[in-house]
Design an enzyme around this catalytic site. Sequence first.
Site, mmCIF file in Angstrom:
data_model
loop_
_atom_site.group_PDB
_atom_site.id
_atom_site.type_symbol
_atom_site.label_atom_id
_atom_site.label_comp_id
_atom_site.label_asym_id
_atom_site.label_seq_id
_atom_site.Cartn_x
_atom_site.Cartn_y
_atom_site.Cartn_z
ATOM 1 N N ASN A 1 -1.644 0.464 6.214
ATOM 2 C CA ASN A 1 -0.815 -0.460 5.449
ATOM 3 C C ASN A 1 -0.431 -1.578 6.412
ATOM 4 O OD1 ASN A 1 0.898 -1.753 3.725
ATOM 5 N ND2 ASN A 1 2.575 -0.277 3.869
ATOM 6 N N GLY A 2 -0.646 -2.842 6.011
ATOM 7 C CA GLY A 2 -0.270 -3.967 6.874
ATOM 8 C C GLY A 2 -1.452 -4.886 7.110
ATOM 9 N N LYS B 1 13.144 -12.516 -14.489
ATOM 10 C CA LYS B 1 12.624 -11.358 -15.224
ATOM 11 C C LYS B 1 11.563 -11.777 -16.231
ATOM 12 C CE LYS B 1 14.431 -8.007 -13.240
ATOM 13 N NZ LYS B 1 14.437 -8.833 -12.055
ATOM 14 N N LYS C 1 5.909 -3.741 -5.747
ATOM 15 C CA LYS C 1 7.323 -3.381 -5.744
ATOM 16 C C LYS C 1 7.987 -3.766 -4.426
ATOM 17 C CE LYS C 1 11.182 -1.679 -7.158
ATOM 18 N NZ LYS C 1 11.966 -2.461 -8.139
ATOM 19 N N ARG D 1 4.188 0.905 -6.348
ATOM 20 C CA ARG D 1 4.202 -0.098 -5.271
ATOM 21 C C ARG D 1 3.159 -1.178 -5.513
ATOM 22 N NH1 ARG D 1 6.639 2.042 -0.453
ATOM 23 N NH2 ARG D 1 5.307 0.762 0.844
ATOM 24 N N TRP E 1 -3.289 -2.471 -1.686
ATOM 25 C CA TRP E 1 -2.962 -3.761 -2.303
ATOM 26 C C TRP E 1 -3.661 -4.769 -1.407
ATOM 27 C CZ3 TRP E 1 -0.270 -8.410 -1.522
ATOM 28 C CH2 TRP E 1 0.160 -9.075 -2.670
ATOM 29 N N GLU F 1 18.516 -14.812 -12.513
ATOM 30 C CA GLU F 1 17.937 -13.469 -12.639
ATOM 31 C C GLU F 1 17.234 -13.314 -13.984
ATOM 32 O OE1 GLU F 1 17.060 -10.926 -11.181
ATOM 33 O OE2 GLU F 1 17.129 -9.252 -12.593
ATOM 34 N N HIS G 1 21.800 -33.743 -15.147
ATOM 35 C CA HIS G 1 21.216 -34.401 -13.969
ATOM 36 C C HIS G 1 19.704 -34.272 -13.956
ATOM 37 C CE1 HIS G 1 25.247 -34.992 -12.407
ATOM 38 N NE2 HIS G 1 25.504 -33.746 -12.758
ATOM 39 N N CYS H 1 0.839 -1.210 0.000
ATOM 40 C CA CYS H 1 0.000 0.000 0.000
ATOM 41 C C CYS H 1 0.871 1.256 0.000
ATOM 42 C CB CYS H 1 -0.874 0.014 1.253
ATOM 43 S SG CYS H 1 -1.862 -1.458 1.404
ATOM 44 N N GLU I 1 8.362 -12.637 -14.349
ATOM 45 C CA GLU I 1 7.584 -11.592 -13.669
ATOM 46 C C GLU I 1 7.032 -10.532 -14.604
ATOM 47 O OE1 GLU I 1 11.394 -9.374 -11.626
ATOM 48 O OE2 GLU I 1 9.445 -9.123 -10.738
HETATM 49 C C1 AGP Z 1 12.732 -8.513 -8.718
HETATM 50 O O1 AGP Z 1 12.543 -8.080 -10.048
HETATM 51 C C2 AGP Z 1 11.430 -8.612 -7.959
HETATM 52 N N1 AGP Z 1 10.723 -7.380 -8.000
HETATM 53 C C3 AGP Z 1 11.608 -9.197 -6.569
HETATM 54 O O2 AGP Z 1 12.225 -10.460 -6.710
HETATM 55 C C4 AGP Z 1 12.474 -8.364 -5.593
HETATM 56 O O3 AGP Z 1 13.830 -8.402 -5.991
HETATM 57 C C5 AGP Z 1 12.356 -8.985 -4.193
HETATM 58 O O4 AGP Z 1 10.994 -8.907 -3.807
HETATM 59 C C6 AGP Z 1 13.220 -8.292 -3.145
HETATM 60 O O5 AGP Z 1 12.827 -6.948 -3.037
HETATM 61 P P1 AGP Z 1 13.811 -5.943 -2.207
HETATM 62 O O6 AGP Z 1 15.108 -5.918 -2.954
HETATM 63 O O7 AGP Z 1 13.093 -4.629 -2.206
HETATM 64 O O8 AGP Z 1 13.977 -6.526 -0.831
#
Ligand code: AGP
Length: 629
Positions: A107-108, A502, A624, A31, A81, A498, A521, A2, A505
């Site tokens: 928020n929470g 990407k 985010k 966010r 959210w 990584e 394996h 949020c 996501e």
């Molecule tokens: C990465 O593209 C994602 N958005 C996600 O894996 C992110 O890296 C992870 O949630 C950690 O977030 P932070 O670095 O803000 O702790």
Amino acid sequence: MCGIVGFAGNKTACGKPLEVCMQGLKRLEYRGYDSAGVALAAAGMDTVAVRKKSGRLANLAADIERSPMPDATVGIGHTRWATNGEPSDVNAHPHTSQDGKIAIIHNGIIENAETLRLDLQTEGYTFLSATDTEVAAKLLGKIANTIIEETGKPDLFEALRRMARMLTGAFTILAVDVRQPDIVVGARHDSPLVVGLGDGENFLGSDVAAFVAYTKEAMELDQDQAVCISGDTVTVTDFDGNPVTDSKRFTVDWDASASEKGGWDSFMDKEIHEEPAAVHNTLLGRFNEDGEIKLDELHIDPEVFKQIDKIIVVACGTASYAGMVAKYAIEHWVRIPVEVELAHEFRYRDPILTPRTLVVAISQSGETMDTLMAVRHAREQGSRVLAICNTQGSTIPRESDAVLYTHAGPEIAVASTKAFVAQIVAAYLLGLYFAQVKNTLYRDEIHQILDQLKAMPEKIQWVLDNDVEPIEEAAKKLLDAKSFLFLGRHVGYPVAMEGALKLKEIAYTFTEGFAAGELKHGPIALVEPGEPVVIIVPSSRGRNVLHNKVISAIEEVKARGAFTVVVAEVGDPDAEKYADVVFWRPECATLLSPLVDVVPLHLFAFDLAKLKGYDVDKPRNLAKSVTVE
Ligand code: AGP
């Protein structure tokens, strides 16, 4: 999760509280959210003015355009959210007290909400929504009215503190009351809140992006603290009302424009192209002309570093892959074990932690709850914690013993790109500092590595200048692929992870990232004719044993009809022989190669998602910053 904004400033009612709230919510859109709302208060109002809509912020703005809200002296704004109660107008925040005189945003997750709801229902309180936040709103109204009965006058700040002591779970709550239209109050527990300090006006936000357009002067709020802002005053106490006078102030080190697209179509594209600057700026000021690493900002005695005999990195997602890259470099340079743990697994495996263990928490947002909980566990066990973080004033650095900030600038797109390369550089600086203090590298070796690091921004820029077209072509060619495999070895392995993440996501594509050595394996069974396999190939120069093994992996998948996409060093003698597509990157030291190997993968995921018509900045189901466990 949020987004939260609060504003107090005007002696006379006007449009500024609404303006500040709407612009703040706009800057916090990244966010992730599914509804938005604002509440305004001014003298003479009988009840707070509340407007809220599910969906994008534009829906709320259109609604206010159609039916304007009144001028006000204070305001609060929220993007939700959903955690409990589906996204809807009714469940959107703000929520109000039974008499409508108080509005709150939250928020929470309030874990004892249902118990409190039942208690209130027995007293005749009624509820419109399915949210824990409405329970808090009704409870706050009840407490506020009790205080008026007790003292003859409203005291929203005290009412919020009393309620905060009753809640369990994670919360940042802001509230306004038409009976005190000159203040906004807030309280935080396990959820972020920062104060913006203006001239004749003050702000609250879930992060500094909420108010950076109005002021860059900010102040941290610590765990279990409450704050009351008016136009001229900021008062901080603990939940018992004891004054707090040592809140840490800081100046936001980026401009509001940095959190805008600045002519780019998307934040993600902008931020990928900011990767050279992110590396450059994270290095800046952390070494002297003699090549000595200077990390005075850590305020940890070098003697303490000498005693450290183990490092454990805790992080999630992309940040954890940065930690995996750093492991190879730090173990090579410092000769102490480096474990990399997913933060959400860390504390449940009963890790072995001693005062000579340094836990390094890597987090772009500084608010990831899984990582925060790992930090707390490590400190409870007596280990020191050092945060590598990109967001000033956020919770994880505040709860760590030291912080090494990455200077990537605000990362708005949900997919982490420039923060990833900045996190690697910060971890490299930490590793070189360890090597310097422990004398595990000669000074000239450190100086040489530093020179190589300083050359990396230019090498990343080379990729951005030369690979864009071939990557776009590859994305078009592979637009209909149903899955991808990503392979890498040594420092290329976390890069493969990584790259796979990407594509998951932002292109919503099934991918599997794994160590190239694992191929035989099991995973090779996945390879069928046309299956796209992306392989990060180490340099053929120097310790080229790795190179030959990865070329063998390419041959194996090629023999089974795979479509091979290879990331390789310019001049690699084998890449073109076995690759259907090559993304070239400049020559560099093996341990620094992730900084250039990852760039084509960021661009490739971006291009594929764009071709599929997806929102590259705000992918579905994701936020985010994941501030709930
Ligand atoms: C990465 O593209 C994602 N958005 C996600 O894996 C992110 O890296 C992870 O949630 C950690 O977030 P932070 O670095 O803000 O702790």
